[in-house]
Design an enzyme around this catalytic site. Structure first.
Site, PDB file in Angstrom:
ATOM      1  N   SER A  64      -4.307   1.849  25.966  1.00 28.05           N
ATOM      2  CA  SER A  64      -4.517   0.403  26.108  1.00 28.05           C
ATOM      3  C   SER A  64      -5.923  -0.064  25.735  1.00 28.05           C
ATOM      4  CB  SER A  64      -4.230  -0.033  27.541  1.00 28.05           C
ATOM      5  OG  SER A  64      -2.838  -0.058  27.743  1.00 28.05           O
ATOM      6  N   LYS A  67      -6.137  -2.416  22.978  1.00 30.80           N
ATOM      7  CA  LYS A  67      -5.658  -3.812  23.064  1.00 30.80           C
ATOM      8  C   LYS A  67      -6.710  -4.872  22.734  1.00 30.80           C
ATOM      9  CE  LYS A  67      -1.954  -2.687  26.383  1.00 30.80           C
ATOM     10  NZ  LYS A  67      -1.615  -2.695  27.825  1.00 30.80           N
ATOM     11  N   TYR A 191       3.047  -0.593  17.665  1.00 31.44           N
ATOM     12  CA  TYR A 191       2.197  -0.694  18.863  1.00 31.44           C
ATOM     13  C   TYR A 191       1.921   0.695  19.452  1.00 31.44           C
ATOM     14  CZ  TYR A 191       1.297  -1.191  23.871  1.00 31.44           C
ATOM     15  OH  TYR A 191       0.783  -1.048  25.121  1.00 31.44           O
ATOM     16  N   TYR A 243      -6.144  -5.260  34.615  1.00 31.85           N
ATOM     17  CA  TYR A 243      -4.818  -5.604  35.163  1.00 31.85           C
ATOM     18  C   TYR A 243      -4.921  -6.189  36.570  1.00 31.85           C
ATOM     19  CZ  TYR A 243      -3.892  -2.247  31.466  1.00 31.85           C
ATOM     20  OH  TYR A 243      -3.894  -1.561  30.290  1.00 31.85           O
ATOM     21  N   VAL A 261      -4.292   4.571  29.701  1.00 33.86           N
ATOM     22  CA  VAL A 261      -3.616   5.557  30.560  1.00 33.86           C
ATOM     23  C   VAL A 261      -3.934   7.015  30.215  1.00 33.86           C
ATOM     24  CG1 VAL A 261      -1.671   4.185  31.421  1.00 33.86           C
ATOM     25  CG2 VAL A 261      -1.463   5.394  29.246  1.00 33.86           C
TER      26      VAL A 261
HETATM   27  N1  GLN Z   1       0.871   3.133  25.384  1.00 34.99           N
HETATM   28  C1  GLN Z   1       0.798   2.744  26.758  1.00 34.99           C
HETATM   29  C2  GLN Z   1       1.954   1.778  27.094  1.00 34.99           C
HETATM   30  O1  GLN Z   1       2.233   0.887  26.350  1.00 34.99           O
HETATM   31  C3  GLN Z   1      -0.517   2.077  27.029  1.00 34.99           C
HETATM   32  C4  GLN Z   1      -0.637   1.644  28.455  1.00 34.99           C
HETATM   33  C5  GLN Z   1      -2.022   1.736  28.996  1.00 34.99           C
HETATM   34  O2  GLN Z   1      -2.883   2.435  28.494  1.00 34.99           O
HETATM   35  N2  GLN Z   1      -2.249   1.082  30.105  1.00 34.99           N
HETATM   36  O3  GLN Z   1       2.604   1.946  28.092  1.00 34.99           O
END
Ligand code: GLN
Length: 446
Positions: A64, A67, A191, A243, A261
Site C-alpha cells: 500500500s 498508493k 493494482y 487508515y 502490509v
Molecule cells: N496489496 C494489498 C491489498 O490490496 C495492499 C494492502 C496494504 O498494504 N495495506 O490488499
C-alpha cells in the site's frame, strides 16, 4: 568523526527489537513466508544523504505504500478534476480493505483505502492505455520517485492474485457505479502488480524524501511530480495514510505517512526529511508494530511533528536606518531570513507605521534566504504604494530572489546588486562618501 545519526538509528532499533507482537500479513501467503524479524530504518535528507541502520537493502514488496505515489501519477496524468470526481479525500475511519463507497455516487472515500487506490490506479496514464501499459507507467513512475529501476516480485504478485477475492469484489462494485469503466479484473491485476513492486528501506526513504522535497528526487535531481500534486498527496497521507488509526498517528507522530502490509512504513516531513522503516509484524490496523514505535520515537526525540510550532524565527526586519543622512539620504530597510506571509506582514507594518521621510527607500534583501510567492507580492505592492507616495524605491537583490520585479500599475523599483553600489550612484560626486546612521527617530510621521 562518525556521524551521530546512524548511531542514533542503531540505538532506537535495538530498543524496539524485543517487541515481537503482531503478525505478518497472512492473507497473501507469500508475504506470510517473509522473515518477520527483519528490522531497518533509513533517513534520507533533501540533499541526498542517506543514513541507515539494520536491514536497509533487503527487498520486499511495496504494497500500500505505492498508493500515494500512484495517486500522484493519476493527478499528474489526468488532472485534479477528473481524479477528484472519482476518488474523494475524506478519511474513512475504516480498515484498508473495507468494502465501502460513498452513498449514491459510489465514489471511494479516499485514495489510501483499497477502493480509492484501485480507482487511482485506473486513472494513471492516458485514457487509451491498456492495463499492461498502465502497469508499466506505474512501475516507471514509482522508479522515478525511488531514483532507480524497480521491478515486480512475480511470486508475491501471483500469490496475491490467487487470493484477490476481496479486491475483485471492491472493483466490481466500483464498476457497477461506473467509477471504473472497464473490465474490473484487468484493473485489479494492474493494482496488484503495483503492490508487488520490490523496494528496499533505502528506496522508500528516497521516495518519501522526493515528496518532502516538493517532488524533486534529491539524488537524481529530476522533478518527478509538480508541487501542487505533492501538497495534495501529503495532505491525504496526513489524514488517511494510516487508515483507522489515522487520528492516533496524527496526534502521536504527526508526520504524513503510509504503511504497507509487507511491513514497510514511510513518513515524509515537508521541507526536512524522508523516513522509512521495515518490520513485517502488523497490528490490528495492518500497520507495522515496530514501525509505528520507531516513528513515535523519531517524532518525539527529534521534534518532527508537523504541528510542532517552530521557535519564532529571527525578526525579518534586521535594521531600519538611514544611509548618508544628507540631501541624498536613503532609508534602508534591511531584511533577513526566510520571508513568508507573517514576515511580509512585519515589513508592511514597518513601513506603514512610520512612513519614510526620505525620498529614497531601499529594501535590502542581501541577508534574505528565501521569499515565497505571497511575500514577494506583498513586498512589491509596498514598493508600488511607496512609488505612488512619491518615493524612489530600490531593491538590493544580489541573488535575484525577486527576478524581474514588477510592482504593477504606477509602481517602479530599481534593482541593485549591493547597497554601497546603490548609495554611491545616488550621492553627488562632491559630497563625502556614504555613511550610515541609525536614526529610527528621524523618520517622518506616519
Ligand atoms: N496489496 C494489498 C491489498 O490490496 C495492499 C494492502 C496494504 O498494504 N495495506 O490488499
Amino acid at each position: 568523526m562518525q556521524s551521530v545519526i546512524p548511531d542514533y538509528l542503531t540505538e532506537v532499533l535495538a530498543d524496539v527489537e524485543s517487541d515481537v507482537s503482531g503478525e505478518p500479513a497472512g492473507y497473501i501467503p507469500e508475504l506470510a513466508a517473509a522473515d518477520p524479524d527483519r528490522l531497518g530504518a533509513v533517513f534520507a535528507t533533501l540533499d541526498g544523504k542517506i543514513y541507515g541502520a539494520g536491514d536497509v537493502d533487503t527487498e520486499f514488496t511495496i504494497q500500500s505504500i505505492s498508493k500515494p505515489f500512484t495517486y500522484a501519477l493519476a493527478l499528474a496524468d489526468r488532472g485534479f478534476g477528473p481524479v477528484l470526481a472519482k476518488v474523494g479525500v475524506e478519511p474513512s475511519g475504516e480498515a484498508f480493505n473495507q468494502i465501502s463507497l460513498e452513498r449514491e455516487s459510489g465514489r471511494p472515500l479516499n485514495p489510501m483505502i483499497n477502493a480509492g487506490a484501485i480507482t487511482a490506479h485506473s486513472l494513471v496514464g492516458s485514457q487509451e492505455l491498456d492495463p499492461a501499459g498502465r502497469a508499466e507507467r506505474v512501475v516507471d513512475g514509482l522508479s522515478a520517485f525511488a531514483g532507480r529501476r524497480l521491478s515486480i516480485d512475480d511470486a508475491v504478485c501471483a500469490s496475491e492474485m490467487e487470493h484477490a477475492h476481496r479486491n475483485l469484489a471492491i472493483a466490481h462494485m466500483l464498476r457497477s457505479y461506473h467509477i471504473l469503466t472497464e473490465d474490473p479484473r484487468g484493473v485489479v491485476d494492474g493494482y496488484i502488480r503495483q503492490c508487488s513492486v520490490l523496494v528496499t528501506v533505502r528506496d522508500l526513504a528516497m521516495m518519501a524524501a522526493t515528496l518532502a522535497n516538493r517532488g524533486v528526487n534529491p539524488v537524481s535531481g529530476d522533478r518527478v511530480i509538480g508541487e501542487r500534486v505533492v501538497r495534495q498527496v501529503l495532505s491525504v497521507m496526513a489524514t488517511c495514510g494510516m487508515y483507522d488509526s489515522a487520528g492516533d498517528w496524527a496526534t502521536q507522530v504527526g508526520i504524513p505517512a503510509k504503511s504497507g502490509v509487507a511491513g514497510g512504513l514511510i513518513g515524509a516531513l515537508p521541507g526536512q526529511i524522508g523516513i522509512a522503516t521495515l518490520s513485517p509484524r502488523l497490528d490490528a490496523h495492518g500497520n507495522s508494530v515496530r514501525g509505528v514505535s520507531l516513528f513515535e520515537r523519531f517524532s518525539s526525540d527529534m521534534g518532527l511533528h508537523v504541528m510542532e510550532v517552530p521557535a519564532s524565527a529571527p525578526a525579518v526586519v534586521r535594521a531600519n536606518h538611514v544611509v548618508d543622512g544628507g540631501r541624498h539620504a536613503v532609508r534602508v530597510i534591511a531584511l533577513q531570513g526566510g520571508i513568508r506571509f507573517a514576515g511580509a506582514e512585519r515589513i508592511v507594518r514597518e513601513i506603514v507605521d512610520a512612513a519614510p521621510a526620505e525620498i529614497k527607500v531601499a529594501l535590502d534583501l542581501t541577508m534574505v534566504s528565501s521569499i515565497d510567492d505571497v511575500a514577494r507580492r506583498m513586498v512589491l505592492e509596498v514598493a508600488r504604494r511607496l512609488t505612488l507616495d512619491g518615493h524612489e524605491v530600490f531593491l538590493v537583490d544580489p541573488e535575484a530572489l525577486v527576478p524581474d520585479p514588477d510592482p504593477g500599475e504606477g509602481g517602479r523599483v530599481t534593482v541593485v546588486e549591493d547597497l554601497q553600489h546603490a548609495v554611491r550612484g545616488l550621492v553627488d560626486k562632491h559630497e563625502p562618501g556614504p555613511g550610515s546612521t541609525s536614526d529610527k527617530k528621524q523618520r517622518g510621521p506616519a
